[in-house]
Design a protein around this motif. Structure first.
Motif, PDB file in Angstrom:
ATOM      1  N   MET A   1     -21.862  -7.160  21.372  1.00 22.07           N
ATOM      2  CA  MET A   1     -20.699  -7.873  21.727  1.00 22.07           C
ATOM      3  C   MET A   1     -19.829  -7.825  20.830  1.00 22.07           C
ATOM      4  O   MET A   1     -18.746  -7.388  20.877  1.00 22.07           O
ATOM      5  N   TYR A   2     -20.142  -8.316  19.673  1.00 19.54           N
ATOM      6  CA  TYR A   2     -19.066  -8.394  18.410  1.00 19.54           C
ATOM      7  C   TYR A   2     -19.390  -7.121  17.777  1.00 19.54           C
ATOM      8  O   TYR A   2     -20.575  -6.872  17.375  1.00 19.54           O
ATOM      9  N   ARG A   3     -18.129  -6.651  17.223  1.00 18.40           N
ATOM     10  CA  ARG A   3     -18.576  -5.329  16.158  1.00 18.40           C
ATOM     11  C   ARG A   3     -18.579  -5.925  14.770  1.00 18.40           C
ATOM     12  O   ARG A   3     -18.350  -6.934  14.460  1.00 18.40           O
ATOM     13  N   ASP A   4     -19.022  -5.044  13.746  1.00 20.90           N
ATOM     14  CA  ASP A   4     -19.479  -5.399  12.389  1.00 20.90           C
ATOM     15  C   ASP A   4     -18.002  -5.260  11.679  1.00 20.90           C
ATOM     16  O   ASP A   4     -17.744  -4.088  11.203  1.00 20.90           O
ATOM     17  N   ASN A   5     -17.067  -6.061  11.745  1.00 14.92           N
ATOM     18  CA  ASN A   5     -15.944  -6.119  10.861  1.00 14.92           C
ATOM     19  C   ASN A   5     -15.752  -7.456  10.127  1.00 14.92           C
ATOM     20  O   ASN A   5     -16.508  -8.373  10.381  1.00 14.92           O
ATOM     21  N   PHE A   7     -13.549 -10.056   9.947  1.00 16.41           N
ATOM     22  CA  PHE A   7     -13.023 -11.033  10.481  1.00 16.41           C
ATOM     23  C   PHE A   7     -13.177 -11.489  11.834  1.00 16.41           C
ATOM     24  O   PHE A   7     -13.616 -12.459  12.087  1.00 16.41           O
ATOM     25  N   HIS A   8     -12.767 -10.464  12.635  1.00 18.10           N
ATOM     26  CA  HIS A   8     -13.117 -10.703  13.918  1.00 18.10           C
ATOM     27  C   HIS A   8     -14.925 -10.631  14.675  1.00 18.10           C
ATOM     28  O   HIS A   8     -15.015  -9.691  15.502  1.00 18.10           O
ATOM     29  N   ASP A  78     -12.832 -12.814  20.786  1.00 19.88           N
ATOM     30  CA  ASP A  78     -12.765 -11.691  20.100  1.00 19.88           C
ATOM     31  C   ASP A  78     -13.721 -10.609  20.437  1.00 19.88           C
ATOM     32  O   ASP A  78     -13.945  -9.767  19.515  1.00 19.88           O
ATOM     33  N   VAL A  79     -14.260 -10.611  21.466  1.00 21.22           N
ATOM     34  CA  VAL A  79     -15.473  -9.950  21.839  1.00 21.22           C
ATOM     35  C   VAL A  79     -15.024  -8.362  21.882  1.00 21.22           C
ATOM     36  O   VAL A  79     -13.949  -8.120  22.297  1.00 21.22           O
ATOM     37  N   ASP A  80     -15.558  -7.492  21.209  1.00 22.67           N
ATOM     38  CA  ASP A  80     -15.219  -5.967  21.053  1.00 22.67           C
ATOM     39  C   ASP A  80     -13.820  -5.768  20.143  1.00 22.67           C
ATOM     40  O   ASP A  80     -13.400  -4.695  20.508  1.00 22.67           O
ATOM     41  N   HIS A  81     -13.577  -6.725  19.507  1.00 26.09           N
ATOM     42  CA  HIS A  81     -12.214  -6.697  18.796  1.00 26.09           C
ATOM     43  C   HIS A  81     -12.539  -5.437  17.466  1.00 26.09           C
ATOM     44  O   HIS A  81     -13.712  -5.633  16.980  1.00 26.09           O
ATOM     45  N   THR A  82     -11.870  -4.492  17.433  1.00 22.75           N
ATOM     46  CA  THR A  82     -11.935  -3.448  16.587  1.00 22.75           C
ATOM     47  C   THR A  82     -11.997  -3.797  14.826  1.00 22.75           C
ATOM     48  O   THR A  82     -12.367  -3.153  14.045  1.00 22.75           O
TER      49      THR A  82
END
Length: 107
Positions: A1-5, A7-8, A78-82
């Motif tokens: 669900m969350y990307r590895d970035n 902050f988001h 922020d799900v799937d925020h790039t």
């Protein structure tokens, strides 16, 4: 669900969720406002303080569904925020910028 970035990500979502639930748990109003103003506007309610508090706080403090909806919204905001800023997505003519017409592209 969350990307590895940086902050988001899920850690950020967890912090926002904890902050939202803490904020919601502190929503209240001054007793004087309940007693004086509320009775004048809603004489049919009588002395029911829980009903008065519900009205003054728009149900946030007494409705578990509203509390849950706010907490869930904070968790998934922020799900799937790039992790790429809106301005960069717009400048690079990213497909998502086109879809959202360059307004709040990644939000």
């Amino acid at each position: 669900m969350y990307r590895d970035n940086s902050f988001h990500n899920f850690a950020h979502a967890s912090h926002v969720t904890m902050s939202v639930t803490k904020l919601l748990s502190r929503v209240t109003t001054h007793d004087t406002a309940i007693d004086n103003d509320f009775r004048a506007k809603h004489p049919q309610a009588g002395q029911d303080v829980s009903h008065q508090l519900h009205e003054y706080t728009y149900g946030i403090t007494s409705d578990p569904i509203i509390f849950f909806a706010c907490a869930l919204s904070a968790l998934i905001h922020d799900v799937d925020h790039t992790g790429v800023p809106n301005s960069t997505l717009i400048k690079e003519n990213a497909r998502i910028a086109e879809i959202y017409r360059n307004k709040s592209v990644a939000e």
